[in-house]
Design an enzyme around this catalytic site. Structure first.
Site, PDB file in Angstrom:
ATOM      1  N   HIS A   1      -2.492  -6.104   0.924  1.00 39.86           N
ATOM      2  CA  HIS A   1      -3.616  -5.185   0.738  1.00 39.86           C
ATOM      3  C   HIS A   1      -4.891  -5.877   0.263  1.00 39.86           C
ATOM      4  CE1 HIS A   1      -5.060  -1.121   0.584  1.00 39.86           C
ATOM      5  NE2 HIS A   1      -5.281  -1.111  -0.721  1.00 39.86           N
TER       6      HIS A   1
ATOM      7  N   ASP B   1       0.292  -5.085   4.832  1.00 41.07           N
ATOM      8  CA  ASP B   1      -0.471  -4.105   4.069  1.00 41.07           C
ATOM      9  C   ASP B   1       0.248  -2.771   3.986  1.00 41.07           C
ATOM     10  OD1 ASP B   1      -2.506  -2.782   2.746  1.00 41.07           O
ATOM     11  OD2 ASP B   1      -4.010  -3.106   4.295  1.00 41.07           O
TER      12      ASP B   1
ATOM     13  N   SER C   1      -9.668   0.208   0.936  1.00 39.16           N
ATOM     14  CA  SER C   1      -8.636   1.172   0.555  1.00 39.16           C
ATOM     15  C   SER C   1      -9.263   2.567   0.438  1.00 39.16           C
ATOM     16  CB  SER C   1      -7.971   0.706  -0.744  1.00 39.16           C
ATOM     17  OG  SER C   1      -6.766   1.377  -0.967  1.00 39.16           O
TER      18      SER C   1
END
Length: 295
Positions: free
Chosen positions: A272, A245, A107
């Site tokens: 995610h 995601d 991320s």
């Protein structure tokens, strides 16, 4: 597969007069240096999902970035800058004498890993980009698409609260909660390391760099785009993402198209966090990649 285990080592690192805490699992020359997401999250969720890889001959290192977890928490907003965080990663690598590493960024940690790879390519064996993006303006367009699936009336409601600055309204928060369960973690019950990290979120770095939530980018990274620079990467790159995601497969594909030596895996039942949502699929991919690039 993954499980919570106590770190084998705890390190104290000084970065420009600030105290950082790092954690180590295992030993050896094959170092997996993990950069967690946020910004502003402690590393628990990424550290505790990957620490067991010491059993596969890896030395796993994670650290609480400045402003998070057990590390110092200054309040100067000027510190919340990706360039300063790159210098922080390099300081940790040198202080712990890690040598060349396999750099894993998840991320926001993926944006940081990309930026680090641009400035310190000689320090990397491989680059692992998990559930991330190389072009935030493109990501913002993708997030608008995900929001649109809630329906036009809900989107209009969200835009009204965003315009008025009333993001704490129950209506708006309900929409964000639904998006989080669709696109951040699709498990009915989120793992303890995830809830621990989220429960200790420092919103100072997050608001300054990203924005008020996962689906609205207003911070100093909103125009960040490194696709052009990624074309110059020579190290092997693994990209992983989930079909659902928030940082979408289209974002992953955009990075893949820019890279020379790249492998992309999309996990169909994940959003995610495939290392929690589909560990039986995720970890073999990661381990196979690392095994092929040991040196």
């Amino acid at each position: 597969m993954w499980r919570e285990i106590e770190p084998d080592q705890r390190y104290d690192v000084e970065v420009d007069g600030h105290h950082l805490v790092a954690y180590g699992f295992g030993d050896g020359d094959e170092v997996l240096l993990c950069l967690n997401g946020g910004p502003g999250l402690p590393c628990d969720y990424l550290r505790d999902s990957h620490g067991w890889l010491k059993e596969k001959g890896l030395r796993v290192i994670a650290f609480d970035q400045l402003g998070t977890g057990a590390s110092a928490r200054p309040t100067d907003e000027a510190l919340w800058d990706i360039t300063r965080y790159v210098a922080e990663v390099e300081t940790v690598r040198q202080a712990l004498d890690l040598g060349k590493v396999h750099l894993l960024g998840h991320s926001w940690g993926g944006w940081l890993a990309i930026e680090y790879a641009i400035h310190h390519p000689q320090s990397l064996k491989t680059l692992i980009l998990e559930n991330t993006a190389g072009d935030i303006p493109h990501l913002s367009l993708e997030l608008e698409r995900l929001r649109a699936a809630l329906g036009s009336e809900t989107v209009a409601m969200m835009q009204r609260h965003e315009a008025m600055g009333t993001l704490d309204h129950p209506q708006y928060q309900a929409a964000i909660t639904l998006l989080n369960y669709r696109h951040v973690c699709r498990l009915d019950e989120w793992p303890a390391p995830v809830t621990r990290s989220l429960g200790d979120w420092n919103m100072g770095p997050y608001m300054t760099m990203q924005g008020p939530n996962e689906f609205l980018y207003t911070g100093n990274l909103k125009d960040w785009n490194r696709i052009e620079q990624m074309a110059g990467f020579e190290m092997p790159v693994l990209i992983t993402t989930g079909q659902h995601d928030e940082l979408t497969p289209a974002c992953a594909m955009r990075m893949k198209m820019a890279l020379k030596d790249v492998q992309l895996n999309v996990f169909p039942n994940s959003s995610h966090m495939p290392f929690y949502e589909e560990p039986q699929a995720y970890f073999p991919v990661l381990l196979d990649f690392l095994l092929r690039h040991r040196n």
